[in-house]
Design an enzyme around this catalytic site. Structure first.
Site, PDB file in Angstrom:
ATOM      1  N   GLY A   1       0.958  -1.246  -0.046  1.00 18.08           N
ATOM      2  CA  GLY A   1      -0.142  -0.217   0.252  1.00 18.08           C
ATOM      3  C   GLY A   1       0.600   1.198  -0.006  1.00 18.08           C
ATOM      4  O   GLY A   1       2.373   1.066   0.249  1.00 18.08           O
TER       5      GLY A   1
ATOM      6  N   GLY B   1       5.060   7.569   3.141  1.00 19.59           N
ATOM      7  CA  GLY B   1       5.195   6.289   1.403  1.00 19.59           C
ATOM      8  C   GLY B   1       5.139   5.004   1.452  1.00 19.59           C
ATOM      9  O   GLY B   1       3.640   4.977   1.924  1.00 19.59           O
TER      10      GLY B   1
ATOM     11  N   LYS C   1       6.480   0.631   8.077  1.00 19.03           N
ATOM     12  CA  LYS C   1       5.477   1.333   6.938  1.00 19.03           C
ATOM     13  C   LYS C   1       6.929   2.897   7.070  1.00 19.03           C
ATOM     14  O   LYS C   1       7.926   2.770   7.728  1.00 19.03           O
ATOM     15  CB  LYS C   1       5.184   2.409   7.834  1.00 19.03           C
ATOM     16  CG  LYS C   1       3.585   2.396   7.823  1.00 19.03           C
ATOM     17  CD  LYS C   1       2.419   2.872   8.722  1.00 19.03           C
ATOM     18  CE  LYS C   1       1.209   2.136   8.784  1.00 19.03           C
ATOM     19  NZ  LYS C   1       0.380   3.155   9.627  1.00 19.03           N
TER      20      LYS C   1
ATOM     21  N   ASP D   1     -10.924   9.526  14.929  1.00 16.67           N
ATOM     22  CA  ASP D   1     -10.876   9.208  12.336  1.00 16.67           C
ATOM     23  C   ASP D   1     -10.930   7.172  13.288  1.00 16.67           C
ATOM     24  O   ASP D   1     -10.851   6.843  12.447  1.00 16.67           O
ATOM     25  CB  ASP D   1      -9.011   9.221  12.600  1.00 16.67           C
ATOM     26  CG  ASP D   1      -9.996   9.141  10.804  1.00 16.67           C
ATOM     27  OD1 ASP D   1     -10.944   8.784  10.516  1.00 16.67           O
ATOM     28  OD2 ASP D   1      -8.483   9.409   9.861  1.00 16.67           O
TER      29      ASP D   1
END
Ligand code: ADE
Length: 751
Positions: free
Chosen positions: A398, A403, A423, A516
């Site tokens: 993904g 990044g 990540k 969120d």
């Protein structure tokens, strides 16, 4: 299995035919005999005038004079209406004999022997009467209708009956009366056999304290502890309730198989009295003491309780301007806090209020990395540095704002290699970006819970900078559900929701507000365990494609966010509870977009007007009620995570509580809802982007919206909507129509 009865009935039929033929032969012989035209002597009768033979009076009958047309019955004997004159007079039977009872764990069985005197008849039946008696003999009253009798209470043909649903700890007196075709002609009381049964043995005990889980203006959720004895034998619970001020004038009752219930249809800000009793095969317990609970005020808080539904509101509302002003005000006052950040150790920081959360001594609380003057300090404190040589990057899975996200393996000396997600921070970043990127790791590193994504560590001392977290096989929940539309049982879905609620409880106990929470920010592993992810406060929102800029300059995922957080950035665990309700809706609708194609602006206005999302197709009532509860306007009325977890636990433990679906209880009255007929089927299908099915609806005869509103999911399938996603969208909209009709009928509103 069927051979024996078939054989016996064939034999019986043959025997009956033989008897009829013999009787016919006798009749022919009698008609041709010498006495054929004589007048009858006393003791004889001739039923039909003319050239017929006299017959001797049958037993218990007599005739005095000559030429009697019928013999009369002796005292105490009777002839039933349908008895032929040639039949003996009969009398009521004597009482049943040897009445015994057998009270076991499952039922009360009464058995007896037939009366010694059947009265000369074969049409013997039995009735059961029940009285419930107090300690004194004159304290008897007829049993309430709640007793069940198998096969029935009256007209029994076999000398046994099974009694169910009786209360434990009570004395019942059962009278078995025997009857036959002439019992009603006798003025004597019917003979009975009597037995008194004490159901003290084996009865269920009382349930524990009756606790209020939550209340809304129109509903109250209650739960109680199962009785320790025979919890497996509990058939269900009966909840009796009434409005306190009407003190027992009339009461309502409902049953549930789970030790919890949501009572709906109550009046806002009103006290109600509740008590519960258990029902086992061995009977009812007594009721618990009475508990009084009050609904919350302001029915506009949760308009959907009244059957309102989300509609598209396009009018601009003047009040919105007011919101903007308020928002600006709060933004300014909220900002002031930034100037008070002091240099503190993490322990000092922990003891400070976090997000308005007052930590309890000894309970670990979250420390906001932004309270560190040097954010690198927070990274050191809450994360482990990983040597990049231990990481093997395998593939890109993904892309994030900073990044790529990759999957790979992490080796740890002395431990098994594990799958990880990595990540990365792409090159060319500025210091602020590096700080924001690592901020998420500083937050994640403080958590340790199975429903929160686990941080393995960070790479900060070499390039690329990386955050390494556990690998979660099925990726994000929203796309996972869309790919597996309709594949899970309700229990599996509730299990996922339970996990998310448990993770959120952990976060709120730590004093962390997510801001969120959405299905896209939850990861699902191969065992369907859901893990809350995407931490980082403001940065999360920057990163979220769903987040939109509000007039206050903040970036907010409107569809998931509580009104007070949209209007004046009042984020709290209560605003997370609102988002949790939206996640529930996403899960139960297999990843449908909340509020579909509505614009953010329309969503804000609709919510402000009191409308709420309708239940997704196939959604149990209890879950939609919980969603509505999460979407209460007044944030203090929303459930706490701990309430949600225990409520979902109860549903999981008692799956039957999930059987009642919203569509089952929203049936429309017979009278047509003409108010809907001015919208054409074509317009409706256009509005939900399903125009391709117009001919299917027409061909199946659904040509008014009122008829569409009565369609079941099955009907939608039957008319040829094959794709499950399309069935879901149409059913959802059908439900919306149904709620609109109900709502308008409630208001007495007609177009
Ligand atoms: N995508 C983003 N984070 C992930 C993770 N931890 N596991 C699997 N897929 C992911």
């Amino acid at each position: 299995m069927h051979g024996q009865p078939l054989y016996s009935s064939t034999v019986a039929l043959e025997q009956s035919l033989a008897r009829q033929i013999a009787a016919r032969r006798c009749e022919v012989r009698r008609r041709t005999s010498p006495q054929f035209s004589e007048a009858c002597q006393p003791g004889f009768f001739k039923a039909y005038a003319g050239n017929t033979n006299c017959s001797k009076c049958p037993p218990h009958c007599f005739s005095y004079g000559e030429g009697a047309a019928i013999c009369r019955c002796e005292t105490g004997f009777f002839r039933a209406e349908r008895d032929p004159p040639s039949m003996a007079c009969t009398r009521p039977p004597s009482s049943p004999r040897n009445l015994l009872f057998n009270l076991n764990d499952t039922s009360l069985i009464l058995e007896w022997s037939p009366p010694s005197d059947t009265g000369g008849r074969r049409d013997l039946t039995y009735n059961v009467q029940c009285k419930r008696c107090g300690p004194e003999p004159d304290q008897c009253q007829f049993c309430e209708e709640e007793l069940r009798y198998l096969p029935r209470q009256l007209g029994l043909t076999n000398a046994t009956v099974t009694v169910m649903d009786f209360s434990a700890h009570a004395n019942y007196t059962f009278e078995i009366e025997s009857l036959n075709g002439v019992s009603e002609m006798s003025s004597f009381p019917h003979p009975v056999a009597i037995v008194t049964v004490s159901t003290d043995q084996g009865g269920p005990s009382l349930v524990g304290t009756l606790k209020k889980d939550w209340a809304s203006p129109n509903s109250i959720a209650l739960s109680w502890q199962q009785p320790e004895q025979t919890p497996q034998g509990i058939l269900d619970y009966e909840i009796k309730y009434y409005q306190k001020e009407h003190e027992q004038l009339s009461y309502s009752s409902t049953r549930t198989k789970a030790p919890s219930v949501i009572i709906s249809g109550l009046k806002p800000a009103t006290w109600y009295v509740f008590s519960v009793r258990t029902r086992t095969p061995a009977g009812y317990s007594s009721y618990t003491p009475k508990y009084e609970y009050k609904t919350t005020g302001d029915s506009s808080d949760i308009a959907s309780d009244q059957g309102q539904v989300l509609v598209i509101v396009t009018a601009a509302v003047g009040g919105f301007t007011l919101l903007v002003i308020l928002t600006l005000f709060f933004l300014i006052t909220g900002r002031c806090q930034w100037y008070f950040k002091a240099k503190m150790t993490s322990e000092e920081k922990r003891t400070n209020y976090q997000n308005g959360h007052v930590p309890f001594p000894g309970i670990k609380t979250y420390v906001d990395p932004d309270t560190y003057e040097d954010p690198t300090q927070a990274v050191h404190e809450f994360t482990k540095e990983i040597d990049p040589s231990r990481i093997r990057i395998e593939r890109v899975i993904g892309a994030g704002e900073f990044g790529e996200v990759c999957s790979g393996r992490l080796r740890t000396p002395g431990k098994k290699e594990i799958a990880v997600a990595i990540k990365t921070l792409k090159g060319g970043y500025v210091e602020r970006q590096r700080r924001d990127f690592l901020r998420e790791a500083s937050i994640m590193g403080q958590f340790d819970h199975p429903n929160i994504i686990r941080l393995e560590g960070v790479v900060t001392k070499s390039r690329p900078v990386m955050i390494v977290v556990e690998y979660v096989e099925n990726g994000s929940l929203d796309s996972f559900l869309r790919q597996h539309d309709g594949h899970f049982t309700v229990i599996q879905l509730v299990g996922m929701l339970r996990g998310i609620a448990s993770g959120m409880k952990y976060l709120s106990d730590m004093g962390y507000v997510h801001r969120d929470l959405a299905a896209r920010n939850i990861l699902v592993n191969s065992n369907l365990v859901c893990k809350v992810s995407d931490f980082g406060l403001s940065r999360v929102l920057e990163d979220d494609p769903e987040a939109a800029y509000t007039t206050t300059g903040g970036k907010i995922p409107i569809r998931w966010t509580a009104p007070e957080a949209i209007s004046y950035r009042k984020f709290s665990s209560a605003s997370d509870a609102w988002s949790y309700g939206i996640v529930m809706w996403e899960v139960m609708s297999y990843g449908e977009r909340p509020y579909w194609e509505m614009s953010n602006q329309d969503v804000i206005l609709s919510i402000e007007e009191g409308y709420r999302l309708p239940a997704p197709m196939g959604c149990p009532v209890a879950l939609h009620q919980l969603m509505l509860h999460c979407w209460q306007k007044e944030r203090s009325h929303r459930p706490k995570c701990t309430d949600v977890v225990s409520f979902l636990d109860k549903l999981i433990r008692n799956p039957s509580s999930l059987l009642s679906l919203v569509e089952d209880i929203q049936s429309l009255p017979e009278s047509p809802g003409e108010e809907m007929d001015f919208i054409s089927i074509g317009d409706w299908l256009d509005s939900i982007k399903m125009s391709q099915y117009k001919s299917n609806f027409m061909a199946a005869g659904y040509n008014t919206l009122d008829s569409v509103a009565r369609m079941s999911i099955e009907d939608v399938r039957r008319i040829g909507v094959e794709l499950i996603g399309h069935q879901r969208r149409i059913s959802s909209s059908v439900q919306t129509l149904r709620l609109q009709i109900l709502h308008e009928q409630e208001k007495g509103f007609h177009v």
